[in-house]
Design a protein around this motif. Sequence first.
Motif, short mmCIF file in Angstrom:
data_model
loop_
_atom_site.label_atom_id
_atom_site.label_comp_id
_atom_site.label_asym_id
_atom_site.label_seq_id
_atom_site.Cartn_x
_atom_site.Cartn_y
_atom_site.Cartn_z
N LEU A 208 -5.70 9.43 0.79
CA LEU A 208 -6.26 9.47 2.14
C LEU A 208 -7.43 10.43 2.29
CD1 LEU A 208 -5.98 8.53 5.10
CD2 LEU A 208 -4.33 10.40 5.44
N GLY A 209 -7.36 11.60 1.63
CA GLY A 209 -8.43 12.57 1.82
C GLY A 209 -8.82 13.24 0.52
N VAL A 210 -10.11 13.31 0.25
CA VAL A 210 -10.59 13.97 -0.97
C VAL A 210 -11.46 15.17 -0.60
CG1 VAL A 210 -11.95 13.72 -3.06
CG2 VAL A 210 -10.44 11.87 -2.34
N LYS A 211 -12.47 14.96 0.21
CA LYS A 211 -13.37 16.03 0.60
C LYS A 211 -12.76 16.83 1.73
CE LYS A 211 -17.20 18.44 0.93
NZ LYS A 211 -17.52 19.47 -0.08
N VAL B 13 0.83 -1.21 0.00
CA VAL B 13 0.00 0.00 0.00
C VAL B 13 0.87 1.26 0.00
CG1 VAL B 13 -1.77 1.31 1.22
CG2 VAL B 13 -1.85 -1.21 1.21
N ILE B 14 0.66 2.09 -1.01
CA ILE B 14 1.23 3.44 -1.06
C ILE B 14 0.15 4.41 -0.62
CG2 ILE B 14 2.23 5.22 -2.52
CD1 ILE B 14 3.11 3.03 -4.46
N ILE B 15 0.48 5.32 0.29
CA ILE B 15 -0.52 6.27 0.76
C ILE B 15 -0.18 7.68 0.29
CG2 ILE B 15 0.58 6.75 3.01
CD1 ILE B 15 -2.32 6.68 4.20
N TRP B 16 -1.20 8.36 -0.20
CA TRP B 16 -1.13 9.79 -0.53
C TRP B 16 -1.80 10.50 0.63
CZ3 TRP B 16 0.28 12.69 -5.05
CH2 TRP B 16 -0.23 13.99 -5.12
N GLY B 17 -1.00 11.14 1.50
CA GLY B 17 -1.50 11.54 2.81
C GLY B 17 -2.16 12.89 2.91
N GLY B 18 -3.04 13.24 2.00
CA GLY B 18 -3.72 14.53 2.11
C GLY B 18 -4.62 14.79 0.92
N GLY B 19 -4.95 16.05 0.70
CA GLY B 19 -5.83 16.42 -0.39
C GLY B 19 -5.14 16.41 -1.74
N ASP C 51 3.55 13.51 8.66
CA ASP C 51 2.82 12.30 9.06
C ASP C 51 3.56 11.04 8.65
OD1 ASP C 51 0.70 13.17 10.55
OD2 ASP C 51 -0.73 13.24 8.90
N TYR C 52 4.22 11.08 7.50
CA TYR C 52 5.02 9.93 7.08
C TYR C 52 6.17 9.70 8.06
CZ TYR C 52 2.70 10.83 2.55
OH TYR C 52 1.78 11.04 1.55
N LEU C 53 6.80 10.78 8.50
CA LEU C 53 7.87 10.65 9.49
C LEU C 53 7.34 10.07 10.80
CD1 LEU C 53 9.77 14.07 9.07
CD2 LEU C 53 10.33 11.87 8.03
N TRP C 54 6.20 10.56 11.22
CA TRP C 54 5.59 10.10 12.47
C TRP C 54 5.31 8.60 12.42
CZ3 TRP C 54 -0.14 9.91 13.70
CH2 TRP C 54 -0.36 9.75 15.08
N ALA C 55 4.86 8.12 11.25
CA ALA C 55 4.51 6.71 11.09
C ALA C 55 5.68 5.86 10.61
CB ALA C 55 3.34 6.58 10.12
N SER C 56 6.88 6.43 10.54
CA SER C 56 8.10 5.72 10.10
C SER C 56 7.93 5.14 8.69
CB SER C 56 8.45 4.59 11.08
OG SER C 56 8.65 5.09 12.38
N LEU C 57 7.25 5.87 7.84
CA LEU C 57 7.04 5.41 6.47
C LEU C 57 8.17 5.87 5.55
CD1 LEU C 57 3.21 6.06 5.88
CD2 LEU C 57 4.36 3.85 6.15
N PRO C 58 8.80 4.98 4.81
CA PRO C 58 9.71 5.41 3.75
C PRO C 58 8.96 6.32 2.78
CG PRO C 58 9.96 3.07 4.17
CD PRO C 58 8.75 3.51 4.93
N ILE C 59 9.68 7.24 2.15
CA ILE C 59 9.04 8.30 1.37
C ILE C 59 9.59 8.33 -0.05
CG2 ILE C 59 8.61 10.79 1.23
CD1 ILE C 59 9.34 10.80 4.31
#
Length: 458
Positions: free
Chosen positions: A250-253, A215-221, A324-332
């Motif tokens: 992650l977020g659209v609206k 899973v790749i996450i796009w963390g915002g609008g 948020d990626y840093l907080w969750a220890s996610l590679p970027i």
Amino acid sequence: MTASAEIDSAHKYSILIVTPDTVGERMAGPAIRAWEIARALSSTAHVRLASTVGATITHPDFEVYHAGKDALRPHALWADVIITQGHILRSHPWLKDLDTIIVADIYDPLHLEQLEQGKDLPEADRYAVALDAVEVMNDQMERADFMLCASEKQRDFWLGQLAALARINPSTYDQDPSLRSLLDIAPFGIEDNPPVQTTHGIRGVVDGIGHDDKVIIWGGGIYNWFDPISLIKAVNIVAVAHPNLRLFFLGVKHPNPDVPTMAMELRTRVLADELGLTNTVVFFNETWVPYRERANFLLDADLGVSTHLDHVETAYSFRTRILDYLWASLPIIATDGDTFAPIIRDNGLGEIVPAEDVDALAAAIERLLFDEELLAATSARVKTYAVDHTWSRMLDPLIAFCANPHKAADRERGVISQRNQIVADLNKRIAGIESSSSWRSTAWLRALSEGVSQLRKR
């Protein structure tokens, strides 16, 4: 010792934080920043957080209010210090006339954002909004006693604008030749406590994303200055060899009703549909994730991504989703050109790719996401790096200022730019004319002239 530990607890100042964003369970960047500033200051000051558009949550350590229009006035009169964001001084110009100390949080160069965001507007509207955004920034920078920005590069940018506004003058220079007492750096931070997953937000919850998927996450609008188009094209390439690849927006609206749906979001949806990826490889979360629940989504991801276009907004931006990626220890994986690119590259936090380079982006996804050893090592480096970027550390300059708030040296002395002096003199003359007896006695003649002029236009 941090600034917060040095504060004299014998006196607590009254501090008002005003945001033009929605304060609630679902919050975007400006509201999150205002909320965390309120939390950081609440141990050493009496704090009120006011949203001009809506507030639906509370906190035990500070007061939260919805204070639109004139409802903001009693809170402003209560405060020793007012911390503002965005267009607050522009939409509430009476704040500038108060003798209260004002801190301008200018971490977001919104006049650069507006160049891209306004492309969808009619030409006249686009110019009007763009030029108004410049004045939104000028209003804050001309009035503020202290200012905060997000990075050294951004600070250099703002110093240029401050010089043009005559805020860099003998008074402010003599007070502090570094000008840190006028403009300092307080970036977005991450929570002091590590994220805890209480339930799955994505895996096994979103139909089509399983527990074993990548899973790749796009963390915002999805905004006009970002580049989800290249990302989707790259994911489409990689998914051929890796059918378990998933991209989750992650977020659209947006939680703020004043933020419109942007053209880039529509283009992104159309492309995902055309490639047959929607709800099979690419997924859109149609709501905004509650702030306190975002860990459930971040910790369901393997990789965080931030891709943007190559323009001036990118150069001076500070992509808050990366925190948020840093907080969750996610590679970027991120596009080159912004503040975070050298940080990610130099600290081994992930992969940096050129703007709009689909092949390079696909190769980076392949290289990082599907090499378990590399992915784990990168995650460990992200976790180590994140330790020094908590809110309590990032806000030290603001905490120190609010421990001993004071007017800027040039405001104390009454220094004003020649341009503003001319405007002030003209306003004084106009006020004198309009208060004269001759002006009042000829009011009927001006009204008649105006009426005739309107009739001629019909």
